[in-house]
Design an enzyme around this catalytic site. Sequence first.
Site, mmCIF file in Angstrom:
data_model
loop_
_atom_site.group_PDB
_atom_site.id
_atom_site.type_symbol
_atom_site.label_atom_id
_atom_site.label_comp_id
_atom_site.label_asym_id
_atom_site.label_seq_id
_atom_site.Cartn_x
_atom_site.Cartn_y
_atom_site.Cartn_z
ATOM 1 N N PHE A 56 0.809 -1.227 0.000
ATOM 2 C CA PHE A 56 0.000 0.000 0.000
ATOM 3 C C PHE A 56 0.839 1.272 0.000
ATOM 4 O O PHE A 56 0.360 2.337 0.362
ATOM 5 C CB PHE A 56 -0.961 0.016 1.193
ATOM 6 C CG PHE A 56 -1.711 -1.261 1.399
ATOM 7 C CD1 PHE A 56 -2.555 -1.743 0.411
ATOM 8 C CD2 PHE A 56 -1.562 -2.009 2.558
ATOM 9 C CE1 PHE A 56 -3.242 -2.932 0.588
ATOM 10 C CE2 PHE A 56 -2.244 -3.197 2.741
ATOM 11 C CZ PHE A 56 -3.084 -3.665 1.751
ATOM 12 N N GLY A 89 0.230 -7.991 -4.535
ATOM 13 C CA GLY A 89 -1.108 -8.517 -4.308
ATOM 14 C C GLY A 89 -2.118 -7.960 -5.287
ATOM 15 O O GLY A 89 -3.304 -8.280 -5.220
ATOM 16 N N ASN A 115 -8.062 -7.318 -16.789
ATOM 17 C CA ASN A 115 -8.647 -8.473 -16.104
ATOM 18 C C ASN A 115 -9.740 -7.984 -15.162
ATOM 19 O O ASN A 115 -9.451 -7.504 -14.068
ATOM 20 C CB ASN A 115 -7.573 -9.236 -15.325
ATOM 21 C CG ASN A 115 -8.114 -10.526 -14.704
ATOM 22 O OD1 ASN A 115 -9.309 -10.677 -14.472
ATOM 23 N ND2 ASN A 115 -7.220 -11.469 -14.419
ATOM 24 N N THR A 153 -9.486 -9.452 -11.305
ATOM 25 C CA THR A 153 -8.522 -8.865 -10.368
ATOM 26 C C THR A 153 -8.782 -7.372 -10.193
ATOM 27 O O THR A 153 -8.556 -6.824 -9.113
ATOM 28 C CB THR A 153 -7.079 -9.094 -10.850
ATOM 29 O OG1 THR A 153 -6.936 -8.602 -12.190
ATOM 30 C CG2 THR A 153 -6.718 -10.569 -10.813
ATOM 31 N N GLN A 197 -9.438 -5.206 -6.726
ATOM 32 C CA GLN A 197 -8.789 -3.949 -6.352
ATOM 33 C C GLN A 197 -9.812 -2.911 -5.896
ATOM 34 O O GLN A 197 -9.596 -2.200 -4.913
ATOM 35 C CB GLN A 197 -7.989 -3.410 -7.536
ATOM 36 C CG GLN A 197 -6.687 -4.140 -7.790
ATOM 37 C CD GLN A 197 -5.687 -3.894 -6.672
ATOM 38 O OE1 GLN A 197 -5.166 -2.804 -6.504
ATOM 39 N NE2 GLN A 197 -5.445 -4.915 -5.874
ATOM 40 N N VAL A 229 -6.153 0.625 -11.799
ATOM 41 C CA VAL A 229 -7.288 0.700 -10.868
ATOM 42 C C VAL A 229 -6.863 0.629 -9.402
ATOM 43 O O VAL A 229 -7.708 0.604 -8.510
ATOM 44 C CB VAL A 229 -8.311 -0.431 -11.154
ATOM 45 C CG1 VAL A 229 -8.969 -0.234 -12.504
ATOM 46 C CG2 VAL A 229 -7.664 -1.801 -11.053
ATOM 47 N N GLY A 230 -5.559 0.599 -9.123
ATOM 48 C CA GLY A 230 -5.114 0.420 -7.741
ATOM 49 C C GLY A 230 -5.555 1.514 -6.809
ATOM 50 O O GLY A 230 -5.929 1.270 -5.660
ATOM 51 N N GLU A 231 -5.537 2.772 -7.288
ATOM 52 C CA GLU A 231 -5.867 3.908 -6.432
ATOM 53 C C GLU A 231 -7.329 4.339 -6.528
ATOM 54 O O GLU A 231 -7.947 4.698 -5.528
ATOM 55 C CB GLU A 231 -4.976 5.108 -6.800
ATOM 56 C CG GLU A 231 -3.747 5.281 -5.956
ATOM 57 C CD GLU A 231 -2.659 4.266 -6.269
ATOM 58 O OE1 GLU A 231 -1.803 4.035 -5.401
ATOM 59 O OE2 GLU A 231 -2.656 3.705 -7.372
#
Length: 746
Positions: A248, A474, A639, A642, A646, A711-713
Site C-alpha cells: 500500500f 497482491g 482483467n 482482479t 482492487q 485501478v489500484g488507487e
Amino acid sequence: MSATVKPFSVPLEAPMGLPMDRVDGHAKVTGEAQYAADFHSADLTYGWVISSPIAHGRIVDIDARAALALPGVLLVLSHLNRPELASYDESYTDADAAEGSPFRPLYNDRILYSGQPVAMVVAKTLEQARMAAAQVHIEYRSEPHQTDLNAQLGQAHKAPAELPKPRGDVSAGLARSSAKVEVEYQTPAEHHNPMEPHASTVVMQPDGGLLIYDKTQGTQNCRTYLEQVFGLEPGSVRVVAHFVGGAFGSGLRPQYQLTLAVMAALKLNRSVRLALTRQQMFTFGYRPPTVQRLTLGSDADGKLQAVKHQAIAQTSRFEDFTEHLVEWSGMLYHCDSVELDYQLVPLDVFTPLDMRAPGATSGVFALECAMDELAYAAGICPLQLRLRNYTERNQNEDKPYSSKALRECYSEGAERFGWARRTPEPRSMRDGHELLGWGVATGVWEAMQQKASARVVLDGEGRLHVSSATTDIGTGTYTVLTQIAAAAMGVDSDAVHVLIGDSSLPTAPLQGGSFTISSVGSAVQQACTALQKQLLEAAQKIEDSPFADVSRDQVVFIDGRLRLKADPTKQLALSEIVRSSGSGQMQAQVDAEPDSKKREPYATASHSAVFVEVRVDEALGIVRVSRVVSAIAAGRVVNPKTARSQILGGVVWGIGMALQEETQMDHDLGRFMNHSFAEYHVPVHADMGEIEVIFVDEQDTIVNALGSKGVGEIGLVGVAAAIANAVYHATGKRIRQLPITLDKLL
C-alpha cells in the site's frame, strides 16, 4: 459482494478484457509462495531491533555487556560500532525520497522520533536475540518535543510542491456567489499495516556478494540504495521480492530493517534476517494528518464561481514530505477562479510516506464533502451539482482529457443504486430504529506511465517466458502480465510464465501509482511485437516456407502458430520456428516509454462515482455501511476479476478511513499508542454490506497502447467522502473530522 463487468470486445483467442484466475493463487493458498522472512541459509542469524522510548534527545550511554554474555548472542549493533559507510551523509537518496535528508539508522546519538531504532541485537536464534535485547541498557537525555499538528499550525511553511498557479479572481467570484460554504476538515494519521510485516533476509554469497530477500515495492530501488550507502560494487547486490504480502506504499522506500540487516551481515560476515514486529510497523512512514480549509461559492444554478483550497499537513524535521493534496480541487470541476495552497508543519516524528492514492485520498475527501455542503446550501441535488460543474478539460493544465467517462459513471452508478428514490432532506429516510442516509462522491486519479523494460523468451517447446524487475504486491501483476503476453504473442495463457520481483531482471519502476500495467504491460506488449518480427524472419528462412515472401500485415500469430491470413491452412507452430533457428530459444527485450507526442496535448486520469447507503442507529450512533455502488472509468480493464478485487479493497479501505482508522498519538510522550491490530481498527467481514462494482466502457487510444489507466488507487478515492455525506443525510449532523465515530455523532 457483486460486480457488474463489461468485458471489452476482444477476439476469443486474446485473454485481455476477460476474467482470469490469479496464476499465483495456488502458490499463495498452499504456502508454496515464500516471502522475505521465509528464506533460510546454513549460517543464518537473527536480529532484533531496540527502539527509542523518547521522541527527542540524545543517547547518553549504551551498556550491552549483559546481553553479550548470553548464549548465542553475536553482536549488539549501535552507532558506536556500526561499520563505516561510504555515503552515510545527505548525498544519497532513493527513488521515492522526500525533499531533505533521508533518515539514517544508527547514524549518531541523536533521537529524532519515538520508536527510532537505536540498536540491534544479532543472535543464533530469534528467541536469543529477543531476550538479549531486553538486557541492553540504554540511558537517554530527553529534550522537549512537539508532535501535535494542531498546536503548531502557526509554524507551517510552504510545501515544496509544484502547485498550479492561481487563476481568475477568487474574491470576486465569492462576492457574486449566491451560495457559499467555508469549512474545515481534518484527517488523521493512518498506517499501512499490510499483512506481511517488513523484513529482510541478507544471504552472504561465496563471492562476497549479497542476495537479499526484502519486503519491497522496488527491488532495483533497494539495490541502488544499498550500493550507494555501503559503497558496494555494482552487481554485487541482488534484491528479490517474488511475493509481497501487501504494501500500500509502505514498501516504496527502503525501510530501516534493510539497512540494519545489511550492516550486521557485513560486520559479522554472516547471513542475517531481521523482521519487524507489528508494533515496529508503526515506527516509519504513514499517511500524514491534514487540516484542510475550503471555501466554495456558486450561483443560484449551482455553477461554481470560486474554489479556495488550503491544506496544512505534517512532516518530519529532516524531510519535507509532499503529495498531490490540493490539485484535485482545480481539475475535478469547471471553475474559472481557483486558489490552492499547501503548507507543512515539521514535527518530531518520522517522515510520512505515500499511502494508497496518496494526496487524493485526503484532498478529494475534503473537496467532495465541501461540494456536498454547497449542494445543501444551494438547494440542489448533490449529484446534479456535480453534473452542472462537469468539465471535459483539466483546467490546471488547460488540456482536454484523453478520455473521460465520468458522466457514464454518474448515470450507471445512480441507476444501479436507485439514487432517484432519494429524498433530499436530512433525517427523512428511515427503516425502523435506523436512520438511512444516501451519499455520493466523485473520485479521480492521474493515469501515468513510466519508462520500463521487459524481456520475452520463446523456447523450443512453445513456452513464453516473460521477465521484468517489477513486483506484485497482491494487485494481480503476475496474472495481468500473463494475459497481456498471451494476447500480444498469440499463445495460450497456460504457455506463459512470468518472472518478476528480482533486481537482476530488466528495469522497471516502483510498483505503485496505478502505473505498473500501463508501464510494464506496455513493455511486455512491445517485446512480444519485436519477437514476432524475429519469428517471421526465421520462418521465411525455412526451406519451402509458405511465408517466404509475405509481410507482417499478411500473417497472424494465433493459437501458438504463425498463419497466413489469406490461407489459414498454411501455418507453422512457433515452437517449430524456434527449433528451426538452431538456437533453442528466441528472445526480445524492449525499453518502453510513454509516447510523449501523443500524450502531451492531453490530460490523463481515471474517474469514479461512488454511491453509498449508511444505516445509523438513532439511539446508539453506530454507523453501518449497508450498500456501496462504485462505478469506475479506468480505460481498458485487462482483467475484470482482479480489477474488481482492487476496487473492493479500495471500498473496504474507504469504509475504514471514514469510520475506524486513526493512529492516535500521545503527545506528552510523542508516541503512537494504538500500535497493534487489537487497537488500530480496520474493517472486518462483519462490517461489510453489499458492494457492487461497475466498470464503464471507456476507450482510450492516447494514454498508452494498452488503453489501460490502472485501478489500484481509484477504488479508494471518494469512498470516505461518500460515507461522510451519507451520514449527514441520515442524521443531519456534519462530521468534518475523520474517523466518524459514535462519540462524535452522539
